[in-house]
Design an enzyme around this catalytic site. Structure first.
Site, PDB file in Angstrom:
ATOM      1  N   GLY A  74     -16.285  11.368  10.981  1.00 46.45           N
ATOM      2  CA  GLY A  74     -14.812  10.627  11.164  1.00 46.45           C
ATOM      3  C   GLY A  74     -14.229  11.461  12.258  1.00 46.45           C
ATOM      4  O   GLY A  74     -13.422  10.748  13.126  1.00 46.45           O
ATOM      5  N   ASN A 152      -4.420  12.377   3.609  1.00 44.34           N
ATOM      6  CA  ASN A 152      -5.788  12.998   2.985  1.00 44.34           C
ATOM      7  C   ASN A 152      -4.925  14.124   1.817  1.00 44.34           C
ATOM      8  O   ASN A 152      -5.622  14.406   0.963  1.00 44.34           O
ATOM      9  CB  ASN A 152      -6.374  13.869   3.852  1.00 44.34           C
ATOM     10  CG  ASN A 152      -5.848  14.397   4.891  1.00 44.34           C
ATOM     11  OD1 ASN A 152      -5.007  13.856   5.893  1.00 44.34           O
ATOM     12  ND2 ASN A 152      -5.870  15.809   5.266  1.00 44.34           N
ATOM     13  N   SER A 200     -15.357   7.039   7.444  1.00 47.67           N
ATOM     14  CA  SER A 200     -16.335   8.239   7.396  1.00 47.67           C
ATOM     15  C   SER A 200     -17.243   8.026   5.949  1.00 47.67           C
ATOM     16  O   SER A 200     -16.539   7.699   5.007  1.00 47.67           O
ATOM     17  CB  SER A 200     -15.722   9.665   7.354  1.00 47.67           C
ATOM     18  OG  SER A 200     -16.655  10.615   7.248  1.00 47.67           O
ATOM     19  N   THR A 238     -29.962   9.824  19.780  1.00 47.72           N
ATOM     20  CA  THR A 238     -30.610   9.288  18.867  1.00 47.72           C
ATOM     21  C   THR A 238     -29.950   9.009  17.478  1.00 47.72           C
ATOM     22  O   THR A 238     -29.354  10.056  17.102  1.00 47.72           O
ATOM     23  CB  THR A 238     -31.914   9.921  18.774  1.00 47.72           C
ATOM     24  OG1 THR A 238     -32.599   9.925  20.144  1.00 47.72           O
ATOM     25  CG2 THR A 238     -32.824   9.214  17.772  1.00 47.72           C
ATOM     26  N   CYS A 324      -5.247  28.711   6.559  1.00 42.50           N
ATOM     27  CA  CYS A 324      -5.527  30.206   6.633  1.00 42.50           C
ATOM     28  C   CYS A 324      -5.686  30.323   8.359  1.00 42.50           C
ATOM     29  O   CYS A 324      -6.497  29.800   8.825  1.00 42.50           O
ATOM     30  CB  CYS A 324      -6.515  30.809   6.148  1.00 42.50           C
ATOM     31  SG  CYS A 324      -6.509  30.911   4.270  1.00 42.50           S
TER      32      CYS A 324
HETATM   33  N1  PLP Z   1      -9.227  11.846   8.847  1.00 41.07           N
HETATM   34  C1  PLP Z   1      -8.984  12.186   7.668  1.00 41.07           C
HETATM   35  C2  PLP Z   1      -7.790  11.522   7.277  1.00 41.07           C
HETATM   36  C3  PLP Z   1      -9.703  12.854   6.810  1.00 41.07           C
HETATM   37  O1  PLP Z   1      -9.422  13.492   5.592  1.00 41.07           O
HETATM   38  C4  PLP Z   1     -10.628  13.713   7.403  1.00 41.07           C
HETATM   39  C5  PLP Z   1     -11.544  14.543   6.580  1.00 41.07           C
HETATM   40  O2  PLP Z   1     -11.264  15.230   5.819  1.00 41.07           O
HETATM   41  C6  PLP Z   1     -11.141  13.219   8.703  1.00 41.07           C
HETATM   42  C7  PLP Z   1     -10.463  12.269   9.481  1.00 41.07           C
HETATM   43  C8  PLP Z   1     -12.463  13.931   9.319  1.00 41.07           C
HETATM   44  O3  PLP Z   1     -13.664  13.300   9.024  1.00 41.07           O
HETATM   45  P1  PLP Z   1     -15.139  13.771   8.725  1.00 41.07           P
HETATM   46  O4  PLP Z   1     -14.984  15.061   7.839  1.00 41.07           O
HETATM   47  O5  PLP Z   1     -16.001  12.827   8.503  1.00 41.07           O
HETATM   48  O6  PLP Z   1     -15.170  14.541  10.271  1.00 41.07           O
END
Ligand code: PLP
Length: 384
Positions: A74, A152, A200, A238, A324
């Site tokens: 992601g 998140n 993701s 790939t 941290c």
């Molecule tokens: N964006 C959000 C809102 C996420 O919570 C996260 C992962 O915690 C990511 C992007 C990053 O995704 P990935 O862990 O697949 O790199």
């Protein structure tokens, strides 16, 4: 206590691999080893599997398979969106919500050194984007707006359709990070009207190492990795066939189980939050529309990191909201953007439940939490 005996309450960080996902991946980990670019039967088998997975991912968010660009994470898809969508413009402004994940925030910051202006869209006390503020910022020649679909940490759901409507009025492009929304909310990319969206795999019971950038049919985006021209020339390298095949299956399962997962996790989250309120916790974003599986909370005078380690010793995996840095614990930037006092924000911890969690686990968690909170408060009282 082994990892198998502990209760995993950290599904927003990653999810366990669904057994049905592993089953479809297995032949591509051992047996079928073709490079999907090769013309022979080994290669064609891998190519066919990837294209099937592309269809599955596409169906789960209502797009055509040609709109799915596979990436390795992601984070990569977010970086591609920010750098790739702005490449066609001479430096102007990028507007991102002040609660974006670092995978969006950091590349947006990087653009400053190339002459771009970075505008941060304010959120209210519940962590929901302030549309009036966005409207105001859009007057400043904004080429790209990036607002996440769901946060998140708090789980707050953003009014992404409204964001797109406003941005279109000013002719700005829109990217949305839907990493936390996938599998937890219905997503219809076509009706949202954004230009790009990030997904993701490992947040929806799929494997790590596969993700996607979804593009609208007319998106003018620069390649992110140059080489052999895979993924329509936008992302060479790939393909990770096994991970992509697993991602496809995970998306299909997520769509089928969306409602049952929502109901299951909401019941657990409600049970948890009733208990938390009795223990005197403050729950962040509680008044906003939130993902059904997420609870972000803090207790006065208890450090989040300390509570995470204490609960880990008792067999519960939860996350803290702080990061941290080399010599200090930084409070969550999401909570600071919501106007939470930095000292209190350092206490934040997140529980994110998933399909394998049970009501019994929540009940034992609450009992363990009560005794840890009492113990840690006594320690703080002695120290003062
Ligand atoms: N964006 C959000 C809102 C996420 O919570 C996260 C992962 O915690 C990511 C992007 C990053 O995704 P990935 O862990 O697949 O790199």
């Amino acid at each position: 206590m082994t990892q198998m005996e502990a209760a995993f309450f950290d599904h927003n960080s990653t999810t366990p691999l669904d057994a049905r996902v592993l089953a479809v991946m297995q032949p591509f980990l051992s047996g079928y080893h073709g490079n999907p670019t090769s013309r022979h039967r080994f290669g064609r088998t891998a190519r066919h599997a990837i294209e099937e997975a592309r269809e599955q991912v596409a169906r789960s968010v209502n797009v055509k398979s040609s709109q799915v660009i596979f990436t390795a994470s992601g984070t990569e898809a977010d970086n591609h969106a920010i750098f790739g969508l702005t490449a066609q413009f001479s430096p102007a402004a990028i507007a991102v919500s002040s609660i974006e994940h670092p995978a969006v925030m950091r590349p947006a910051h990087m653009q400053i050194s190339k002459g771009w202006k970075l505008l941060k869209i304010a959120v209210d006390h519940q962590g929901v984007i302030d549309l009036d503020n966005l409207d105001h910022l859009l007057a400043q020649d904004v080429a790209l707006v990036s607002v996440m679909m769901a946060n998140n940490e708090t789980g707050t759901i953003q009014p992404i359709e409204e964001v797109v409507k406003l941005a279109k009025k000013y002719g700005s492009l829109v990217h949305t990070d839907a990493v936390q929304a996938l599998g937890k909310l219905p997503i219809d990319f076509a009706s949202i009207g954004a230009n790009a969206m990030t997904l993701s795999s490992h947040k929806v019971y799929g494997p790590q190492g596969a993700a996607a950038l979804i593009l609208d049919k007319r998106a003018d985006i620069a390649p992110f990795i140059y080489g052999g021209g895979q993924e329509r020339g936008l992302r060479s390298g790939t393909e990770n066939t096994a991970a992509i095949v697993g991602f496809g299956m995970a998306c299909e399962l997520a769509n089928e189980a969306l409602l049952s997962r929502q109901l299951h996790t909401r019941a657990l989250r409600d049970q948890l939050e009733q208990g938390l309120s009795k223990l005197g916790a403050r729950i962040f974003g509680q008044e906003a529309k939130r993902l059904s599986n997420t609870s972000f909370f803090a207790f006065e005078d208890i450090e989040g990191e300390t509570l995470v380690m204490a609960m880990d010793r008792k067999g519960f995996a939860i996350a803290s909201g702080s990061a941290c840095s080399s010599d200090s614990i930084e409070p969550s930037s999401v909570l600071l953007a919501m106007g939470v006092d930095p000292d209190f924000a350092r206490g934040a911890v997140r529980v994110s439940v998933g399909q394998d969690n049970s009501s019994e686990q929540i009940a034992t968690f609450l009992t363990a939490l009560e005794s840890e909170v009492q113990r840690l408060k006594q320690l703080t009282a002695i120290a003062v």
